[in-house]
Design an enzyme around this catalytic site. Sequence first.
Site, short mmCIF file in Angstrom:
data_model
loop_
_atom_site.label_atom_id
_atom_site.label_comp_id
_atom_site.label_asym_id
_atom_site.label_seq_id
_atom_site.Cartn_x
_atom_site.Cartn_y
_atom_site.Cartn_z
CG HIS A 1 -6.80 1.50 4.86
ND1 HIS A 1 -5.79 3.02 6.09
CD2 HIS A 1 -5.46 1.28 4.59
CE1 HIS A 1 -4.32 2.16 6.67
NE2 HIS A 1 -4.18 1.15 6.13
CG ASN B 1 -1.65 0.97 1.08
OD1 ASN B 1 -2.22 2.01 0.02
ND2 ASN B 1 -2.74 1.30 2.69
CD GLU C 1 -2.81 5.26 6.79
OE1 GLU C 1 -3.73 5.62 5.19
OE2 GLU C 1 -2.20 4.93 7.14
N GLY D 1 1.94 2.95 10.88
CA GLY D 1 3.24 4.19 10.83
C GLY D 1 4.28 4.58 12.04
CD GLU E 1 -3.65 -2.25 7.56
OE1 GLU E 1 -2.75 -2.46 6.26
OE2 GLU E 1 -4.51 -1.22 6.98
CB SER F 1 4.89 -1.49 11.97
OG SER F 1 4.64 0.26 12.89
CE LYS G 1 -0.64 2.93 4.28
NZ LYS G 1 -0.77 3.63 6.58
P1 13P Z 1 3.13 0.69 7.74
O1 13P Z 1 3.49 -0.58 6.71
O2 13P Z 1 3.11 1.81 7.81
O3 13P Z 1 2.69 0.65 9.36
O4 13P Z 1 1.66 0.72 7.51
C1 13P Z 1 0.79 -0.43 6.90
C2 13P Z 1 -0.87 0.26 6.81
O5 13P Z 1 -1.67 1.24 6.65
C3 13P Z 1 -1.12 -0.78 5.46
O6 13P Z 1 -2.53 -0.73 5.04
#
Ligand code: 13P
Length: 239
Positions: free
Chosen positions: A90, A8, A92, A161, A155, A193, A10
Amino acid sequence: MKPLIAANWKMNLDLTSATQLVRQINLIKNEISNVDIMVFPSHCYLSLVASVLNQVGAQNVSEYAPGAYTGEVSAEMLKSCGVTHALVGHSERRHIFFETDDILTKKLYQLKSVGIVPIFCVGETLDQRNRVESVIQHQLQPILSFDAPYIIAYEPVWAIGTGQSSTPEDAQSVHEIIQSMVGPGVQILYGGSVTESNLLNLLKMPNIHGALVGGASLKTESFTSILNIASKYEQGALI
Ligand code: 13P
């Protein structure tokens, strides 16, 4: 089932770096047949990624059918760009863009109408950790009535992150709850992570079938290591 490693990206990478990265991923993909590899770029790079890889994911989809919705991207448009999968729910999107269960249900409906497979994301915040089971059960509701193939990504929000992944055992206990709700055939990814250092022990858990990788998917070196670890584990070379 083969492990699935999904990147991902992002809202990261410019066109030049996205092009370089997807070419590198394609080179590795040609050497690894025992891992499913998928990339979720920004919408503007979807066609680029789809011209190189056969599994391409969208990070978002409009809840609306095509029409006068300035700035939105419909499921039909995604399909026409070669998209095979899409993230829905997700954290976010849930937290920054206030996407509700009702919106997620509409997005699932749009994806189903064109045959794009959703990766439905769930995960508790730090405050919700002491009642993770009921939070996850609640978040899963929109996907439980979805009568087409789908994938789940667990997640934990506190792990995204932060560099602080869930322990494999803690993640497994949530994956087990999810599996009991969605049934044995559904693939469940872990995200939060994930790096080359913690992937192997996560994959050793019986209900962790792959990973959704954010930060560590943005650099060729770290993502290559992740793919190689998944492949060697699948071969039985890393037990
Ligand atoms: P990170 O691997 O940066 O923690 O992000 C995970 C994530 O949100 C994948 O969709």
